[in-house]
Design a protein around this motif. Structure first.
Motif, PDB file in Angstrom:
ATOM      1  N   GLU A 109     -45.176  43.204 -81.604  1.00  0.00           N
ATOM      2  CA  GLU A 109     -45.857  44.226 -82.394  1.00  0.00           C
ATOM      3  C   GLU A 109     -46.462  43.556 -83.634  1.00  0.00           C
ATOM      4  N   GLU A 110     -47.629  44.001 -84.041  1.00  0.00           N
ATOM      5  CA  GLU A 110     -48.413  43.288 -85.062  1.00  0.00           C
ATOM      6  C   GLU A 110     -47.661  43.050 -86.362  1.00  0.00           C
ATOM      7  N   GLU A 111     -46.813  43.988 -86.782  1.00  0.00           N
ATOM      8  CA  GLU A 111     -46.116  43.861 -88.064  1.00  0.00           C
ATOM      9  C   GLU A 111     -44.754  43.178 -87.919  1.00  0.00           C
ATOM     10  N   TRP A 112     -44.422  42.640 -86.760  1.00  0.00           N
ATOM     11  CA  TRP A 112     -43.069  42.123 -86.511  1.00  0.00           C
ATOM     12  C   TRP A 112     -42.688  41.031 -87.510  1.00  0.00           C
ATOM     13  N   LEU A 113     -43.556  40.065 -87.739  1.00  0.00           N
ATOM     14  CA  LEU A 113     -43.250  38.985 -88.685  1.00  0.00           C
ATOM     15  C   LEU A 113     -43.406  39.440 -90.128  1.00  0.00           C
ATOM     16  N   VAL A 114     -44.372  40.310 -90.395  1.00  0.00           N
ATOM     17  CA  VAL A 114     -44.566  40.816 -91.756  1.00  0.00           C
ATOM     18  C   VAL A 114     -43.306  41.513 -92.260  1.00  0.00           C
ATOM     19  N   LYS A 115     -42.602  42.211 -91.365  1.00  0.00           N
ATOM     20  CA  LYS A 115     -41.390  42.932 -91.758  1.00  0.00           C
ATOM     21  C   LYS A 115     -40.309  41.999 -92.287  1.00  0.00           C
ATOM     22  N   HIS A 116     -40.373  40.724 -91.919  1.00  0.00           N
ATOM     23  CA  HIS A 116     -39.408  39.737 -92.407  1.00  0.00           C
ATOM     24  C   HIS A 116     -39.915  39.017 -93.663  1.00  0.00           C
ATOM     25  N   HIS A 117     -41.095  39.392 -94.141  1.00  0.00           N
ATOM     26  CA  HIS A 117     -41.697  38.749 -95.323  1.00  0.00           C
ATOM     27  C   HIS A 117     -42.108  39.824 -96.334  1.00  0.00           C
TER      28      HIS A 117
END
Length: 272
Positions: A109-117
């Motif tokens: 999902e597009e926000e998957w890595l953003v959620k960890h940053h």
């Protein structure tokens, strides 16, 4: 931002030392004079790191209780603090777009890595490589910065038009290729935590700064060089496992779940 960087590093040493890098090696903020940063730990590499000749100034978010910013007094360089912070947050927007692209590349999902940053626990660094003799670099007495890997998720790098950045060829270890400056561009460099996080799907390249291909010299001296890396890390408070889809029964996990904060802070200590 390069103009602000040049103005800061042109200050007298005494003025720059009004915002000194702390003795605590886990507080990665403020001014670092040439020679303060240790040589990189290259592990089992056969390379012998060279002394690096540069000075730097590190900036984080203002509400970071773990590593509060260390600024020179306002009268030393009026407007410097405000401009640095504005650029810091612009870089964070760039970071999030890169993370979205990576997530899509992993089939997530597009926000998957953003959620960890979310925080972000990042470091904006102004860097100045003073003019040094070409002979000292060619005879391996010093390097502008020795070959090393970055250690967080990724690095967004801005470089001036002087050049000198080199990256190891992933298909031919020990061979380094020039990364010439391209106007109005940035360089995105994968770092060691992303390598672990992606189960070695994405590698963190060895890189360093040596002699530019088209160096314009005067009296045998390499010109001053300026660069601005923005080191992007996942939230220190999180523990992450390898990214879904990067492991299987035929290609098992290489790494155990890891605390972002513990990993990054250990690497910071090792560098000073």
């Amino acid at each position: 931002m390069f103009d602000w960087s040049k103005r800061f590093f042109a200050l007298p040493h005494e003025s720059k030392m009004l915002a000194p890098f702390p003795d605590s090696r886990t507080h990665h903020r403020g001014y670092t004079f040439p020679g303060r940063e240790k040589l990189p730990d290259l592990g089992d590499s056969a390379e012998i790191p060279l002394p690096s000749v540069k000075e730097s100034f590190d900036i984080g978010r203002e509400d970071d209780d773990l590593m509060p910013n260390i600024w020179p007094p306002d009268h030393i360089l009026p407007g410097f603090k405000e401009s640095c912070l504005a650029f810091y947050w612009k870089c964070h927007e760039v970071e999030k777009n890169i993370l979205r692209a990576l997530a899509l590349g992993f089939g997530l999902e597009e926000e998957w890595l953003v959620k960890h940053h979310r925080m972000p626990d990042n470091d904006l660094r102004l860097q100045h490589y003073p003019s040094i003799s070409l002979e000292s670099v060619l005879t391996n007495k010093v390097a502008r910065i020795s070959n090393h890997t970055d250690y967080a998720t990724l690095t967004v790098l801005f470089q001036d038009n002087v050049g000198g950045l080199e990256v190891e060829d992933p298909n031919e270890p020990g061979r380094y290729m020039a990364v010439p400056p391209i106007p109005n561009s940035i360089i995105v460099n994968a770092a060691d935590f992303l390598r672990r996080w992606s189960n070695d799907t994405i590698r963190s390249p060895m890189h360093g700064v040596r002699v530019p291909q088209d160096a314009v010299m005067k009296d045998g001296m390499l010109p001053d060089r300026y660069s601005i890396p923005y080191f992007c890390a996942a939230d220190f408070s999180t523990v992450v496992d390898v990214i879904p889809g990067t492991w299987s029964a035929d290609y098992p996990k290489k790494y155990e779940p890891n605390s972002v904060g513990q990993y990054v802070l250990k690497r910071l200590v090792d560098g000073y």
